[in-house]
Scaffold this motif. Sequence first.
Motif, short mmCIF file in Angstrom:
data_model
loop_
_atom_site.label_atom_id
_atom_site.label_comp_id
_atom_site.label_asym_id
_atom_site.label_seq_id
_atom_site.Cartn_x
_atom_site.Cartn_y
_atom_site.Cartn_z
N LEU A 349 0.83 -1.21 0.00
CA LEU A 349 0.00 0.00 0.00
C LEU A 349 0.86 1.26 0.00
CD1 LEU A 349 -2.99 -0.75 2.40
CD2 LEU A 349 -3.09 -0.26 -0.05
N LYS A 350 1.95 1.24 0.76
CA LYS A 350 2.84 2.40 0.80
C LYS A 350 3.45 2.64 -0.58
CE LYS A 350 6.77 4.43 3.26
NZ LYS A 350 7.76 4.26 4.35
N ALA A 351 3.86 1.56 -1.27
CA ALA A 351 4.41 1.70 -2.61
C ALA A 351 3.38 2.29 -3.57
CB ALA A 351 4.89 0.35 -3.13
N LEU A 352 2.13 1.85 -3.45
CA LEU A 352 1.08 2.38 -4.31
C LEU A 352 0.83 3.85 -4.03
CD1 LEU A 352 -1.14 1.79 -6.44
CD2 LEU A 352 -2.69 1.40 -4.53
N ILE A 364 -7.14 7.63 -3.84
CA ILE A 364 -7.23 6.18 -4.01
C ILE A 364 -8.48 5.74 -3.26
CG2 ILE A 364 -6.10 3.96 -3.71
CD1 ILE A 364 -3.46 5.44 -3.35
N GLN A 365 -9.32 4.97 -3.90
CA GLN A 365 -10.55 4.54 -3.24
C GLN A 365 -10.79 3.05 -3.45
OE1 GLN A 365 -13.40 7.05 -5.40
NE2 GLN A 365 -14.15 5.23 -6.47
N GLY A 383 -3.79 5.40 6.19
CA GLY A 383 -4.30 6.73 5.95
C GLY A 383 -5.61 6.82 5.20
N PHE A 384 -6.30 5.68 5.04
CA PHE A 384 -7.61 5.69 4.39
C PHE A 384 -8.70 6.05 5.41
CE2 PHE A 384 -5.10 3.37 1.43
CZ PHE A 384 -5.72 3.46 0.20
N CYS A 385 -9.71 6.73 4.94
CA CYS A 385 -10.85 7.11 5.78
C CYS A 385 -12.12 6.42 5.27
CB CYS A 385 -11.07 8.62 5.75
SG CYS A 385 -9.69 9.57 6.40
N ILE A 386 -13.02 6.12 6.18
CA ILE A 386 -14.31 5.54 5.80
C ILE A 386 -15.23 6.68 5.37
CG2 ILE A 386 -16.37 4.37 6.65
CD1 ILE A 386 -14.56 2.72 8.48
N ILE A 387 -15.76 6.57 4.16
CA ILE A 387 -16.67 7.57 3.63
C ILE A 387 -18.11 7.25 4.00
CG2 ILE A 387 -17.48 8.70 1.51
CD1 ILE A 387 -14.58 9.27 2.35
N ARG A 408 -8.37 7.44 0.30
CA ARG A 408 -7.20 8.16 0.83
C ARG A 408 -6.96 9.36 -0.06
NH1 ARG A 408 -1.94 9.37 0.62
NH2 ARG A 408 -0.71 9.23 2.55
N ARG A 409 -7.12 10.53 0.52
CA ARG A 409 -6.90 11.77 -0.23
C ARG A 409 -5.48 12.25 0.05
NH1 ARG A 409 -10.02 15.78 -2.98
NH2 ARG A 409 -8.41 17.03 -4.02
N SER A 410 -4.72 12.44 -1.00
CA SER A 410 -3.33 12.85 -0.88
C SER A 410 -3.21 14.25 -0.29
CB SER A 410 -2.63 12.80 -2.24
OG SER A 410 -1.32 13.34 -2.15
N THR A 411 -2.18 14.44 0.51
CA THR A 411 -1.84 15.79 1.00
C THR A 411 -0.75 16.41 0.14
OG1 THR A 411 -0.20 14.87 2.55
CG2 THR A 411 -2.45 15.19 3.37
N ILE A 412 -0.33 15.68 -0.90
CA ILE A 412 0.73 16.16 -1.79
C ILE A 412 0.19 16.48 -3.17
CG2 ILE A 412 2.91 15.54 -2.89
CD1 ILE A 412 3.47 13.71 -0.50
N ALA A 413 -0.51 15.53 -3.77
CA ALA A 413 -1.05 15.70 -5.12
C ALA A 413 -2.46 16.30 -5.05
CB ALA A 413 -1.09 14.37 -5.85
#
Length: 416
Positions: A349-352, A364-365, A383-387, A408-413
Amino acid sequence: MPEDADKVRATIVERYGRLARTAQAQLQIVDCGPQQFNDGGFGAAAYSDTGELPEGAVRASLGCGNPVAVADLQPGETVLDLGSGGGIDVLLSARRVGPTGKAYGLDATPDMITLARANAAEAGVNNVEFLHGHIEDIPLPDAGIDVIISNCVINLSADKPRVLAEAFRVLKPGGRLGISDVIADDGLDPAQRAEAEQLVGCTIGTLAESEYLSLLAAAGFTTYTITRTQAAADGLHSAIIQATKPAAPPEINIRPMTAGDARQILDIYQAGLDSGNASFETTAPTWEAFDAAKLPLHRHVAVEALTGQVLGWVAASAISDRCVYAGVVEHSVYVHPDHGGRGIATALLKALVQSTETAGIWTIQSGIFPENTGSLRLHEKAGFCIIGTRQRIGRHRDRWRDVVFIERRSTIAGTE
């Protein structure tokens, strides 16, 4: 290798052999036009810490930057310089990694190896080793190097994808690439580009920035950046290229998924489906269908380092062909049932996350059955959140199933 690779290699070796002999005669060597040499930060002009080095090593410097300055070398690390020439970057690296570390230099030119060894002896540096060989076929085992550096050499290769693939192979999980090279502007007129390459000595041809980034991703690096430093000629720039190999648990490597992995990937997929809580699917697809659905640069496998056995995989698919969703993907991650608890899914998951963020993907969802509590915990830690939960969204094995939607919403992209 390209058909003319041997001819290209012979030409390069002959050319740099002459330069090495010039340096041995205590003469300054320049591998491009004098104006480009000075303006592009070539040679010793890129360094500020050469005071304790032999004059011969400094004189023989032909680089286009100072990769050691950005490699963040630490005491005890093992570093490899691709195309080490007279040895200036190897000697600087040896100083930084200290007596508990080691610095290798690899060069295809015997005269350069002789020159580098003489410079190391004059400097009294013992934690170095100079190897004769080609950067397309590095004579070192898998996963043994912490950091790879290179200084204006990859542009001289006739098979640049092979060089980067070899660099990826010999790096340890989490290993770093820090190289100086000359890059071309994207879209540069071919004739103008060829003329500029001749001026700066890049006779085999440079890579455009977008080409370099694509090759790094294809090799398996999951984070990569290019930072331009100085203009070298019209449309060409000296640049620092940095990349990282994905980290992995002990005795495991994470690398790009290939067609050769198909059987093991689909077997792991089927084992997950047979558990009853992985997906609405009950039968793994054909490799052709799987391959067509997954994004090429965002599919990784975890393999046993000694045997090469595939232990798990992660892959992403586009959720829509509408441009507004260009930065949103759906993912799957599966681990062989006999290899749970080793941290494989977390590493995948970290690599992805790294590869998608580097490519500008911002979300990523996925959907997970609520009964699959292990997967929910895994993704929460990543770092994924339940929607929310969609109730009775579909039937599976003769009963209605709910699905928990996560993202997981990126804080970078996608932050601007």
